[in-house]
Motif scaffolding. Structure first.
Motif, PDB file in Angstrom:
ATOM      1  N   ILE A  35     -59.498 -39.059 -10.622  1.00  0.00           N
ATOM      2  CA  ILE A  35     -59.921 -39.349 -12.069  1.00  0.00           C
ATOM      3  C   ILE A  35     -60.469 -37.691 -13.059  1.00  0.00           C
ATOM      4  N   THR A  36     -59.591 -36.755 -11.625  1.00  0.00           N
ATOM      5  CA  THR A  36     -59.167 -35.793 -13.083  1.00  0.00           C
ATOM      6  C   THR A  36     -58.675 -34.735 -11.935  1.00  0.00           C
ATOM      7  N   ILE A  37     -57.428 -33.776 -12.418  1.00  0.00           N
ATOM      8  CA  ILE A  37     -56.653 -32.615 -12.081  1.00  0.00           C
ATOM      9  C   ILE A  37     -56.823 -31.565 -12.706  1.00  0.00           C
ATOM     10  N   SER A  38     -57.209 -30.519 -12.366  1.00  0.00           N
ATOM     11  CA  SER A  38     -57.854 -29.830 -12.695  1.00  0.00           C
ATOM     12  C   SER A  38     -56.748 -28.036 -12.041  1.00  0.00           C
ATOM     13  N   VAL A  39     -55.754 -27.395 -12.840  1.00  0.00           N
ATOM     14  CA  VAL A  39     -55.293 -26.989 -12.682  1.00  0.00           C
ATOM     15  C   VAL A  39     -55.315 -24.687 -12.690  1.00  0.00           C
ATOM     16  N   GLY A  40     -55.071 -23.902 -12.657  1.00  0.00           N
ATOM     17  CA  GLY A  40     -55.211 -22.549 -13.002  1.00  0.00           C
ATOM     18  C   GLY A  40     -54.222 -22.292 -12.249  1.00  0.00           C
ATOM     19  N   TYR A  41     -53.943 -20.949 -13.892  1.00  0.00           N
ATOM     20  CA  TYR A  41     -52.663 -20.391 -13.422  1.00  0.00           C
ATOM     21  C   TYR A  41     -52.532 -18.733 -13.996  1.00  0.00           C
ATOM     22  N   PHE A  42     -52.171 -17.515 -13.264  1.00  0.00           N
ATOM     23  CA  PHE A  42     -52.571 -16.444 -13.761  1.00  0.00           C
ATOM     24  C   PHE A  42     -51.435 -15.379 -15.071  1.00  0.00           C
ATOM     25  N   LYS A  43     -51.987 -14.705 -15.576  1.00  0.00           N
ATOM     26  CA  LYS A  43     -51.194 -14.486 -16.919  1.00  0.00           C
ATOM     27  C   LYS A  43     -51.159 -12.622 -16.111  1.00  0.00           C
ATOM     28  N   ILE A  44     -50.691 -12.126 -16.593  1.00  0.00           N
ATOM     29  CA  ILE A  44     -50.912 -10.404 -15.838  1.00  0.00           C
ATOM     30  C   ILE A  44     -49.600  -9.808 -17.136  1.00  0.00           C
ATOM     31  N   ASN A  45     -50.409  -8.907 -17.953  1.00  0.00           N
ATOM     32  CA  ASN A  45     -49.938  -7.934 -18.401  1.00  0.00           C
ATOM     33  C   ASN A  45     -50.004  -6.398 -18.593  1.00  0.00           C
ATOM     34  N   GLY A  46     -49.130  -6.248 -17.562  1.00  0.00           N
ATOM     35  CA  GLY A  46     -49.595  -4.595 -17.187  1.00  0.00           C
ATOM     36  C   GLY A  46     -50.623  -4.880 -16.307  1.00  0.00           C
ATOM     37  N   TYR A  47     -51.364  -3.814 -16.380  1.00  0.00           N
ATOM     38  CA  TYR A  47     -52.466  -3.430 -15.583  1.00  0.00           C
ATOM     39  C   TYR A  47     -53.980  -4.604 -15.618  1.00  0.00           C
ATOM     40  N   GLN A  48     -53.373  -5.414 -16.632  1.00  0.00           N
ATOM     41  CA  GLN A  48     -54.363  -6.987 -17.419  1.00  0.00           C
ATOM     42  C   GLN A  48     -54.460  -7.684 -16.260  1.00  0.00           C
ATOM     43  N   ARG A  49     -54.859  -8.173 -16.238  1.00  0.00           N
ATOM     44  CA  ARG A  49     -54.516 -10.298 -15.315  1.00  0.00           C
ATOM     45  C   ARG A  49     -55.706 -11.527 -16.231  1.00  0.00           C
ATOM     46  N   SER A  50     -55.627 -12.376 -15.727  1.00  0.00           N
ATOM     47  CA  SER A  50     -56.400 -13.116 -16.455  1.00  0.00           C
ATOM     48  C   SER A  50     -56.293 -14.809 -15.954  1.00  0.00           C
ATOM     49  N   PHE A  51     -57.378 -15.258 -15.831  1.00  0.00           N
ATOM     50  CA  PHE A  51     -57.379 -16.383 -14.820  1.00  0.00           C
ATOM     51  C   PHE A  51     -57.681 -17.451 -15.654  1.00  0.00           C
ATOM     52  N   ARG A  52     -56.239 -18.910 -15.644  1.00  0.00           N
ATOM     53  CA  ARG A  52     -56.509 -19.553 -17.124  1.00  0.00           C
ATOM     54  C   ARG A  52     -56.642 -20.452 -16.287  1.00  0.00           C
ATOM     55  N   VAL A  53     -57.820 -21.420 -16.291  1.00  0.00           N
ATOM     56  CA  VAL A  53     -58.327 -23.425 -16.225  1.00  0.00           C
ATOM     57  C   VAL A  53     -58.163 -24.034 -16.885  1.00  0.00           C
ATOM     58  N   THR A  54     -57.422 -25.112 -16.734  1.00  0.00           N
ATOM     59  CA  THR A  54     -57.899 -26.632 -17.800  1.00  0.00           C
ATOM     60  C   THR A  54     -57.986 -27.714 -16.802  1.00  0.00           C
ATOM     61  N   PHE A 105     -56.643 -32.208 -16.624  1.00  0.00           N
ATOM     62  CA  PHE A 105     -56.372 -33.355 -17.224  1.00  0.00           C
ATOM     63  C   PHE A 105     -57.730 -34.123 -16.751  1.00  0.00           C
ATOM     64  N   HIS A 106     -58.057 -35.074 -17.373  1.00  0.00           N
ATOM     65  CA  HIS A 106     -59.087 -36.350 -17.254  1.00  0.00           C
ATOM     66  C   HIS A 106     -58.855 -37.307 -18.640  1.00  0.00           C
ATOM     67  N   GLY A 107     -59.400 -38.816 -17.903  1.00  0.00           N
ATOM     68  CA  GLY A 107     -59.233 -39.665 -18.746  1.00  0.00           C
ATOM     69  C   GLY A 107     -58.917 -40.948 -18.067  1.00  0.00           C
ATOM     70  N   GLU A 108     -57.747 -41.826 -18.422  1.00  0.00           N
ATOM     71  CA  GLU A 108     -57.487 -42.857 -17.651  1.00  0.00           C
ATOM     72  C   GLU A 108     -56.393 -42.220 -16.480  1.00  0.00           C
ATOM     73  N   GLU A 109     -56.649 -43.129 -15.639  1.00  0.00           N
ATOM     74  CA  GLU A 109     -55.711 -41.920 -14.317  1.00  0.00           C
ATOM     75  C   GLU A 109     -54.026 -41.739 -15.013  1.00  0.00           C
ATOM     76  N   CYS A 110     -53.216 -43.290 -14.970  1.00  0.00           N
ATOM     77  CA  CYS A 110     -51.984 -43.080 -15.671  1.00  0.00           C
ATOM     78  C   CYS A 110     -51.977 -42.022 -16.708  1.00  0.00           C
ATOM     79  N   ASN A 111     -53.005 -41.512 -17.560  1.00  0.00           N
ATOM     80  CA  ASN A 111     -52.405 -40.342 -18.801  1.00  0.00           C
ATOM     81  C   ASN A 111     -52.932 -39.139 -17.615  1.00  0.00           C
ATOM     82  N   ILE A 112     -53.748 -38.987 -17.038  1.00  0.00           N
ATOM     83  CA  ILE A 112     -53.509 -37.842 -16.182  1.00  0.00           C
ATOM     84  C   ILE A 112     -52.516 -37.480 -15.010  1.00  0.00           C
TER      85      ILE A 112
END
Length: 237
Positions: A66-85, A87-94
């Motif tokens: 019913i949902t797949i959640s993902v997260g990934y790092f973005k690193i710019n020099g000494y700065q980093r962020s972790f972005r989370v998003t 996927f949800h809805g009909e399973e086939c579309n997910i």
């Protein structure tokens, strides 16, 4: 070894699943019989197949994502962020949207998928559901003919085992013993079916799934000796 991995090459993920139908009686007769056979060993004589159906979501043949959640790092020099998003809805579309993500952004040999107990649950579950929906497997989930060292999967639970095949440690326990702040979850895995089918509150489940992705990333950082993510480094997109 973990310290040598590029954090930006790792996709952290978690899935939430439920039984394909709200209750046992909604299954066609053939599927009821198959469920009775499949669950017989686990439920033994303690429960009927119907009473045990609330557990059906853990099997890809009887459940759905019913949902797949993902997260990934973005690193710019000494700065980093972790972005989370998520996927949800009909399973086939997910599954199609998740496949597009893998094919377009995480298809290089250096890219890795990481989950907690992902090798035993999340990765094979996603692959099986894709095949059921006649979706071609992305390279990162197509393990046919690959040697163990060619499989681009990381598993924080496996890393914690240190070769002990009998050891199971929940994500929540690992976070606790490693000093990772506990996320403020208002549900747990045993409640997902009820929240989905009875409360119809998918957003609550998505939030829970995303928190598990963040915690998995935090555990991975601790395993490789890095500083934990601060709240302002986490971005939901």
């Amino acid at each position: 070894m973990l310290q040598k991995l590029n954090l930006e090459h790792i996709l952290f993920l978690d899935i939430e699943t439920v039984p394909e139908q709200e209750n046992f009686n909604l299954l066609e007769e053939a599927k009821q019989e198959l469920w009775e056979q499949k669950s017989k060993y686990q439920r033994k004589d303690d429960y009927s197949a119907e009473e045990f159906y609330h557990r059906a979501g853990i099997w890809a043949e009887f459940g759905k994502i019913i949902t797949i959640s993902v997260g990934y790092f973005k690193i710019n020099g000494y700065q980093r962020s972790f972005r989370v998003t998520s996927f949800h809805g009909e399973e086939c579309n997910i599954l199609k949207e998740f496949k597009i993500l893998l094919d377009t952004h995480f298809s290089h040999p250096t890219h890795l998928l990481c989950g907690h107990n992902g090798k035993e649950f999340d990765f094979p579950y996603i692959a099986r559901r894709m095949i059921i929906h006649k979706i071609a497997l992305p390279e990162k989930l197509n393990l046919f003919g690959k040697k163990p060292w060619e499989i681009s999967h990381l598993d924080t639970m496996e890393l914690w085992k240190f070769g002990d095949y009998k050891h199971y440690t929940s994500l929540k326990l690992m976070a606790n013993v490693l000093g990772i702040p506990s996320p403020k979850e208002d549900i747990d895995g045993s409640m997902v079916k009820e929240v989905y089918y009875q409360e119809n509150d998918l957003e609550r489940i998505i939030k829970y799934c995303e928190l598990d992705v963040i915690t998995t990333a935090q555990v991975f950082l601790r395993l490789r000796g890095d500083n934990l993510l601060e709240e302002d480094e986490i971005k939901r997109v």
